[in-house]
Design a protein around this motif. Structure first.
Motif, PDB file in Angstrom:
ATOM      1  N   SER A  51      36.233  49.559  39.621  1.00  0.00           N
ATOM      2  CA  SER A  51      36.618  49.979  41.028  1.00  0.00           C
ATOM      3  C   SER A  51      37.386  51.608  41.016  1.00  0.00           C
ATOM      4  O   SER A  51      37.266  52.087  42.188  1.00  0.00           O
ATOM      5  CB  SER A  51      37.633  49.070  41.527  1.00  0.00           C
TER       6      SER A  51
ATOM      7  N   GLU B  93      29.325  42.223  37.979  1.00  0.00           N
ATOM      8  CA  GLU B  93      29.692  40.794  38.569  1.00  0.00           C
ATOM      9  C   GLU B  93      30.610  39.976  38.000  1.00  0.00           C
ATOM     10  O   GLU B  93      31.339  39.181  38.270  1.00  0.00           O
ATOM     11  CB  GLU B  93      28.210  40.160  38.664  1.00  0.00           C
ATOM     12  N   ALA B  94      30.957  40.694  36.780  1.00  0.00           N
ATOM     13  CA  ALA B  94      31.942  40.109  35.948  1.00  0.00           C
ATOM     14  C   ALA B  94      33.391  40.437  36.375  1.00  0.00           C
ATOM     15  O   ALA B  94      34.493  40.102  35.921  1.00  0.00           O
ATOM     16  CB  ALA B  94      31.883  40.652  34.401  1.00  0.00           C
ATOM     17  N   VAL B  95      33.571  41.419  37.363  1.00  0.00           N
ATOM     18  CA  VAL B  95      34.934  42.059  37.682  1.00  0.00           C
ATOM     19  C   VAL B  95      35.544  40.935  38.777  1.00  0.00           C
ATOM     20  O   VAL B  95      34.896  40.735  39.687  1.00  0.00           O
ATOM     21  CB  VAL B  95      34.645  43.317  38.431  1.00  0.00           C
ATOM     22  N   PRO B  96      36.842  40.687  38.444  1.00  0.00           N
ATOM     23  CA  PRO B  96      37.438  39.781  39.360  1.00  0.00           C
ATOM     24  C   PRO B  96      37.809  40.293  40.697  1.00  0.00           C
ATOM     25  O   PRO B  96      38.104  41.366  40.622  1.00  0.00           O
ATOM     26  CB  PRO B  96      38.677  39.146  38.539  1.00  0.00           C
ATOM     27  N   ARG B  97      37.391  39.902  41.724  1.00  0.00           N
ATOM     28  CA  ARG B  97      37.765  40.308  43.061  1.00  0.00           C
ATOM     29  C   ARG B  97      39.005  39.726  43.587  1.00  0.00           C
ATOM     30  O   ARG B  97      39.114  38.249  43.267  1.00  0.00           O
ATOM     31  CB  ARG B  97      36.515  40.047  43.941  1.00  0.00           C
ATOM     32  N   LEU B  98      39.684  40.232  44.324  1.00  0.00           N
ATOM     33  CA  LEU B  98      40.662  39.754  44.968  1.00  0.00           C
ATOM     34  C   LEU B  98      40.133  39.122  46.396  1.00  0.00           C
ATOM     35  O   LEU B  98      39.288  39.622  46.985  1.00  0.00           O
ATOM     36  CB  LEU B  98      41.608  40.842  45.588  1.00  0.00           C
ATOM     37  N   PRO B  99      40.318  37.738  46.492  1.00  0.00           N
ATOM     38  CA  PRO B  99      39.913  36.950  47.797  1.00  0.00           C
ATOM     39  C   PRO B  99      40.356  37.855  49.197  1.00  0.00           C
ATOM     40  O   PRO B  99      41.274  38.257  49.257  1.00  0.00           O
ATOM     41  CB  PRO B  99      40.732  35.596  47.730  1.00  0.00           C
ATOM     42  N   GLY B 100      39.401  37.730  50.068  1.00  0.00           N
ATOM     43  CA  GLY B 100      39.528  38.367  51.297  1.00  0.00           C
ATOM     44  C   GLY B 100      39.398  39.870  51.207  1.00  0.00           C
ATOM     45  O   GLY B 100      39.649  40.427  52.242  1.00  0.00           O
ATOM     46  N   ARG B 101      38.863  40.441  50.192  1.00  0.00           N
ATOM     47  CA  ARG B 101      38.897  41.876  50.150  1.00  0.00           C
ATOM     48  C   ARG B 101      37.330  42.271  50.020  1.00  0.00           C
ATOM     49  O   ARG B 101      36.526  41.656  49.272  1.00  0.00           O
ATOM     50  CB  ARG B 101      39.787  42.581  48.675  1.00  0.00           C
TER      51      ARG B 101
ATOM     52  N   VAL C  41      49.101  50.023  39.170  1.00  0.00           N
ATOM     53  CA  VAL C  41      48.150  50.125  40.478  1.00  0.00           C
ATOM     54  C   VAL C  41      48.800  50.845  41.719  1.00  0.00           C
ATOM     55  O   VAL C  41      48.099  51.721  42.234  1.00  0.00           O
ATOM     56  CB  VAL C  41      47.655  48.773  40.881  1.00  0.00           C
TER      57      VAL C  41
END
Lengths: 287, 250
Positions: free
Chosen positions: A239, A279-287, A210
């Motif tokens: 993303s 909606e299936a994409v995991p998100r980083l908390p707080g981003r 990344v």
């Protein structure tokens, strides 16, 4: 829900005249890459089924879909390595037929996922670029049909590396001496060496860490826009598409489900499958 | 006190010609899920494989201590490299059941079907008769999970198990993992390059770089207020993706 077979807005009724050269400005609605009702069949099965889309010069279309969606097959049809079973692919209004001239092949360049597999390990970066530049017959009005002298080629190769952000001493080094991200930048420089009008990038950052993904994306987007290329960015990663694309196309099972401006697509996806993907994409908390 | 499923890794060193993992220490408490994140070359997969005793040829554990309380089983990024291409998947699961439970072949076959159902494979009886290449990537990963469960593990080691899967399939497999974990009180050590996936699965995170632990802490703390510059750079490199408006939840 988007009508799957709808033609993109602004699609012209008749092919326009081809612009005089790479520097020529396209008309207000014309120019760039057009895929019209394109189909590809393997063993009688349509893996790409009547897909239509258009990419204007200087813009980036993101093509997303899961495995088996046909997105990579469509990319291969656009670069001419897979024959169409129907429809057409047009560049600046003229049909790119089944047999492409060398100029037509140069005009549509592909950057693949694995840069190591696409670079000859026995050649230095300088040799790779020099071979391409030597093949290229200059098409400018001042030197029609001429070839670049050696020094000019060396300068051009160094310029290409500078464009992608690599130092000119990279010319003397071999692909194995570079990181994965740098090799992808070299692959981009190689694609640009032949002055294409269309850049097809198929999962260009999917095998990269990344931390270098962003750099490679910025180079593709910056140069694609700056050099007025019609850029197709294929990715399974929404993303990545969100980061750089102007428009988004979604394919599933060979069919184009949705084609929308990026701003609208990411906020209000038009097709339920597009929404499911987002909606299936995991998100980083707080981003 | 029940410590079944706990893991202690203390000053682990892994070497080939040179040392690649330089004294990694971490723990997993019973029932806990811990993630190891890092970029390529960080030593995250080697650390996991050292715990399982499955290091690649030419690579060995050169120091430190690994202590698993109970049974450990592992799932991988690429199930095809682990499944026997020439055997029906039902038979492969049954064989592991027979070996783990020392049961009769018939009881093992019944148990195999139960396991294939427990990993939410639709029409498990039909699927059991197929060969690995006849399954989708998501189905193969579920079969691999069934194989791991056949060993009645207390600790499940996961090496990038969803990295090769489509995003909608990844979501299903991650949900399944969470359900199985709750049902079976599994401890989990989960390796991934994807910070978002790790924070979804794990309560705690260990960040590795160049074979060393950079940072360790509660997953939410590590991604929202990283203690090290390196972790911050990893978090910052994650491309943002907005949640579409008007979803089912609002």
């Amino acid at each position: 829900m988007t009508e799957p077979t709808a033609r993109p807005d602004g699609y012209p009724g008749s092919p326009p005249a081809r612009p005089a050269g790479p520097g020529a400005s396209a008309g207000p609605t014309l120019g760039g890459l057009e895929v019209v009702e394109a189909s590809v069949a393997f063993a009688g099965h349509r893996v790409v089924d009547r897909v239509s889309l258009a990419i204007r010069p200087g813009t980036i279309l993101g093509l997303v879909g899961e495995s088996g969606s046909g997105k990579t097959t469509l990319a291969r049809a656009i670069v001419g390595s897979v024959a169409l079973a129907g429809g057409s692919i047009r560049l600046d209004g003229s049909d790119l037929g089944r047999r492409r001239s060398s100029a037509e092949r140069r005009a549509v360049q592909l950057v693949q996922q694995d840069p190591f597999a696409s670079l000859n390990p026995l050649l230095t970066v300088g040799q790779v670029l020099d071979d391409l530049l030597r093949e290229e017959r200059l098409t400018s009005a001042t030197e029609p049909g001429g070839r670049r002298p050696r020094l000019a080629r060396q300068q051009r190769a160094a310029d290409l590396l500078a464009l992608v952000g690599l130092p000119s001493d990279a010319l003397g080094r071999y692909p194995r001496e570079f990181s994965g991200g740098q090799r992808q930048l070299i692959a981009i420089a190689r694609a640009l060496a032949v002055q294409p009008r269309v850049l097809v990038a198929d999962e260009p950052t999917s095998s990269l860490d990344v931390s270098v993904q962003r750099t490679v994306l910025d180079v593709i987007a910056g140069l694609g826009r700056g050099m007025h290329l019609a850029t197709l960015l294929i990715s399974h990663d929404l993303s990545v598409v969100h980061a750089v694309c102007d428009e988004v196309a979604v394919m599933r099972d060979g069919v184009l489900l949705e084609l929308a401006p990026a701003g609208r697509f990411f906020r209000h996806p038009g097709h339920p499958y597009s929404r499911a993907l987002l909606e299936a994409v995991p998100r980083l908390p707080g981003r | 006190m029940n410590t079944l499923g706990s893991l202690v890794v203390d000053d682990l060193r892994v070497s080939a010609d040179v040392e690649l993992v330089h004294g990694v220490s971490l723990t997993v408490a019973p029932g806990e899920a811990v993630g190891i994140v890092g970029e390529s070359g960080s030593g995250k997969s080697l650390t996991l494989r050292a715990v399982m005793g499955l290091l690649p040829r030419g690579v060995h554990r050169s120091g430190g201590r690994v202590q698993v309380d109970g049974t450990a089983a592992m799932i991988f990024q690429d199930p095809l490299s682990f499944l026997d291409p020439l055997a029906r998947v039902g038979r492969q699961v049954a064989e592991v059941c027979a070996a783990a439970g020392r049961t009769s072949p018939r009881a093992a076959r019944v148990r195999a079907l139960e396991l294939l159902e427990s990993v939410r494979l639709p029409d498990a009886a039909d699927l059991a008769r197929r060969y690995p290449h006849q399954l989708s990537g998501g189905q193969r990963q579920r079969v691999l999970l069934a194989l791991a469960l056949a060993q009645e593990p207390d600790l499940l080691l996961c090496d990038e198990p969803t990295t090769a899967l489509d995003v909608t399939v990844q979501r299903e497999v991650l949900d399944l993992l969470a359900q199985l974990r709750a049902e079976r009180r599994l401890s989990i050590l989960f390796v991934s390059h994807d910070l978002a996936v790790v924070t979804q699965v794990c309560e705690r995170v260990v960040v590795l770089r160049g074979g060393r632990v950079v940072e360790t802490g509660a997953a939410l703390d590590v991604v929202t207020s990283p203690a090290s510059d390196y972790t911050r750079s990893l978090v910052d490199a994650v491309l943002p993706l907005p949640v579409p408006a008007g979803g089912g939840d609002d």
